[in-house]
Design a protein around this motif. Structure first.
Motif, PDB file in Angstrom:
ATOM      1  N   GLY A  84       0.790  -1.233   0.000  1.00  0.00           N
ATOM      2  CA  GLY A  84       0.000   0.000   0.000  1.00  0.00           C
ATOM      3  C   GLY A  84       0.817   1.276   0.000  1.00  0.00           C
ATOM      4  N   ARG A  85       2.108   1.203   0.388  1.00  0.00           N
ATOM      5  CA  ARG A  85       2.886   2.441   0.479  1.00  0.00           C
ATOM      6  C   ARG A  85       3.068   3.098  -0.888  1.00  0.00           C
ATOM      7  NH1 ARG A  85       8.116   0.429   3.526  1.00  0.00           N
ATOM      8  NH2 ARG A  85       7.449  -1.486   2.477  1.00  0.00           N
ATOM      9  N   ARG A  86       3.398   2.293  -1.894  1.00  0.00           N
ATOM     10  CA  ARG A  86       3.607   2.865  -3.223  1.00  0.00           C
ATOM     11  C   ARG A  86       2.307   3.389  -3.819  1.00  0.00           C
ATOM     12  NH1 ARG A  86       7.344  -1.462  -6.386  1.00  0.00           N
ATOM     13  NH2 ARG A  86       6.261  -2.948  -5.023  1.00  0.00           N
ATOM     14  N   VAL A  87       1.193   2.752  -3.462  1.00  0.00           N
ATOM     15  CA  VAL A  87      -0.105   3.224  -3.950  1.00  0.00           C
ATOM     16  C   VAL A  87      -0.421   4.592  -3.359  1.00  0.00           C
ATOM     17  CG1 VAL A  87      -2.581   2.763  -4.018  1.00  0.00           C
ATOM     18  CG2 VAL A  87      -0.952   0.883  -4.298  1.00  0.00           C
ATOM     19  N   VAL A  88      -0.220   4.733  -2.042  1.00  0.00           N
ATOM     20  CA  VAL A  88      -0.455   6.025  -1.392  1.00  0.00           C
ATOM     21  C   VAL A  88       0.452   7.089  -1.993  1.00  0.00           C
ATOM     22  CG1 VAL A  88      -0.278   7.290   0.791  1.00  0.00           C
ATOM     23  CG2 VAL A  88      -1.293   5.002   0.752  1.00  0.00           C
ATOM     24  N   ALA A  89       1.723   6.731  -2.229  1.00  0.00           N
ATOM     25  CA  ALA A  89       2.670   7.686  -2.803  1.00  0.00           C
ATOM     26  C   ALA A  89       2.219   8.131  -4.191  1.00  0.00           C
ATOM     27  CB  ALA A  89       4.063   7.056  -2.868  1.00  0.00           C
ATOM     28  N   LEU A  90       1.743   7.193  -5.009  1.00  0.00           N
ATOM     29  CA  LEU A  90       1.297   7.539  -6.355  1.00  0.00           C
ATOM     30  C   LEU A  90       0.074   8.449  -6.315  1.00  0.00           C
ATOM     31  CD1 LEU A  90       1.770   7.095  -9.373  1.00  0.00           C
ATOM     32  CD2 LEU A  90       0.274   5.089  -9.242  1.00  0.00           C
ATOM     33  N   VAL A  91      -0.858   8.166  -5.410  1.00  0.00           N
ATOM     34  CA  VAL A  91      -2.034   9.027  -5.241  1.00  0.00           C
ATOM     35  C   VAL A  91      -1.609  10.447  -4.884  1.00  0.00           C
ATOM     36  CG1 VAL A  91      -3.998   9.488  -3.724  1.00  0.00           C
ATOM     37  CG2 VAL A  91      -3.678   7.199  -4.677  1.00  0.00           C
ATOM     38  N   CYS A  92      -0.655  10.564  -3.971  1.00  0.00           N
ATOM     39  CA  CYS A  92      -0.208  11.889  -3.532  1.00  0.00           C
ATOM     40  C   CYS A  92       0.527  12.632  -4.643  1.00  0.00           C
ATOM     41  CB  CYS A  92       0.672  11.753  -2.289  1.00  0.00           C
ATOM     42  SG  CYS A  92      -0.222  11.178  -0.833  1.00  0.00           S
TER      43      CYS A  92
END
Length: 383
Positions: free
Chosen positions: A266-274
């Motif tokens: 989930g960390r990379r997903v959150v980073a991409l969203v941001c």
């Protein structure tokens, strides 16, 4: 699945349906812009303040009956809001806000309980349905109002509420027996975590959702005016920019579940969203001529952000009861902060005479989402 998606169509649409006819409503009721704004801001405040009450109701009634109660409240509020006079309009608005709060808390819990194996995909479809409902009512309320008046136009959406209620009742009628007793039994059993609200992931998700919701409601409220001020667009073109921001949420809603499958942490997903959120703000600051691209990226970010946070709630809840409590706390805290977003950004724009400082405040909210969301995604999943 169909019942959840039909329910979702009614969890944002009845609120945004007011926006395109707000000036007509204000003229008809003889009220100013500030008072008329309560018809859109009061429900968001209800989302925050009433979330604990919604969790309590769902614990006592069970999820199946709780959703039917929510739909009944939306139906009653939609009709009441269309009656004569400001008191009825405000009372109906509050009723809709309280009822939708119950739905906001209930849906992630239902998905986590009954569709856990497909939770990410279903949450994406749910988020998409929220935006489809908004676009449907934004697009059709004005044409209906031109033929029948704003009261009938707003009340006409009660038909969709009735359809959702009938489908929900049909889909869950075999499950409704004993749901209240089962919910009470779940609440009486101790969760594996000693004190659920002390878990860092709960607070991290609450802060992350506050940043996400603040940015979303601030941008939704002021994007058309920003585009008119900065790019000299007429009302139709500025409205197109807002539509891009809303419609492209479907990309994020369906894309995030795919990414969560490829990147489970989930960390990379959150980073991409941001990063997509940042593209909207930074793009409008340094290269406003590219506003269609920035609105598209921001739209994907807002749809993906809420999907990612709900997926993390489902993933980290130890039980159905804890899922309900976490959902109430995360959304309650987040929406209380979000309710201030349009006012804060509007006040800063008025005080400074430009959009740089307001956009920097939105940028700060995105930074909060990035830090808190990344920390929450790094938390180990419960075994």
């Amino acid at each position: 699945m169909v019942a959840i998606l039909l329910f979702a169509l009614n969890l944002r649409g009845p609120l945004v349906a007011v926006s395109p006819v707000l000036d007509v409503i204000a003229h008809d009721l003889g009220i100013g812009a500030a008072t008329a704004g309560l018809l859109t801001s009061l429900p968001v405040l209800c989302f925050g303040l009433a979330s604990p009450l919604a969790a309590w109701l769902l614990a006592r009634s069970g999820l199946e009956r709780g959703v039917l109660i929510a739909l009944a409240g939306i139906l009653a509020g939609t009709i009441l809001r269309s009656l004569d006079g400001l008191p009825a309009a405000l009372a109906g608005t509050v009723a809709i806000g309280l009822a939708i709060t119950v739905g906001n808390v209930a849906v992630p819990v239902v998905i986590g309980r009954d569709l856990a194996r497909r939770a990410n995909s279903v949450l994406g479809a749910y988020t998409a349905a929220l935006n489809v409902g908004s676009m449907l009512m934004l697009s059709l309320t004005v044409p209906i109002a031109m033929l029948t008046g704003w009261r009938v136009a707003l009340a006409s959406w009660s038909g969709l509420v009735v359809v959702a209620a009938l489908v929900w009742w049909r889909a869950t009628r075999g499950c409704a027996e004993g749901t209240a007793a089962a919910a009470a039994s779940q609440d009486s059993e101790p969760d594996r975590a000693p004190v659920w609200w002390r878990r860092p992931v709960v607070w991290g998700l609450t802060v992350a959702f506050a940043g996400q919701a603040f940015a979303y409601y601030a941008v939704t409220a002021w994007l058309p005016l920003l585009l008119r001020d900065e790019r000299g667009l007429d009302e139709r073109a500025a409205g197109a920019g807002s539509s891009i921001f809303q419609i492209l949420a479907l990309v994020g809603a369906f894309g995030v579940p795919v990414l969560l499958h490829r990147w489970p942490g989930g960390r990379r997903v959150v980073a991409l969203v941001c990063v997509a959120w940042l593209a909207l703000v930074v793009g409008l600051l340094v290269a406003p001529a590219g506003w269609p691209v920035w609105c598209a990226l921001g739209g994907a970010a807002q749809g993906g952000g809420i999907t990612a946070i709900f997926a993390l709630i489902v993933r980290h809840a130890h039980s159905v009861a804890e899922n309900r409590r976490m959902s109430a706390m995360v959304q309650g805290g987040g929406y209380v902060v979000a309710a201030a977003g349009p006012t804060v950004v509007g006040s800063l724009r008025e005080a400074t005479g430009g959009w740089t400082v307001p956009l920097l405040v939105v940028l700060g909210a995105i930074a909060v989402l990035a830090v808190a969301g990344t920390l929450a995604a790094r938390t180990p999943q419960p075994s």
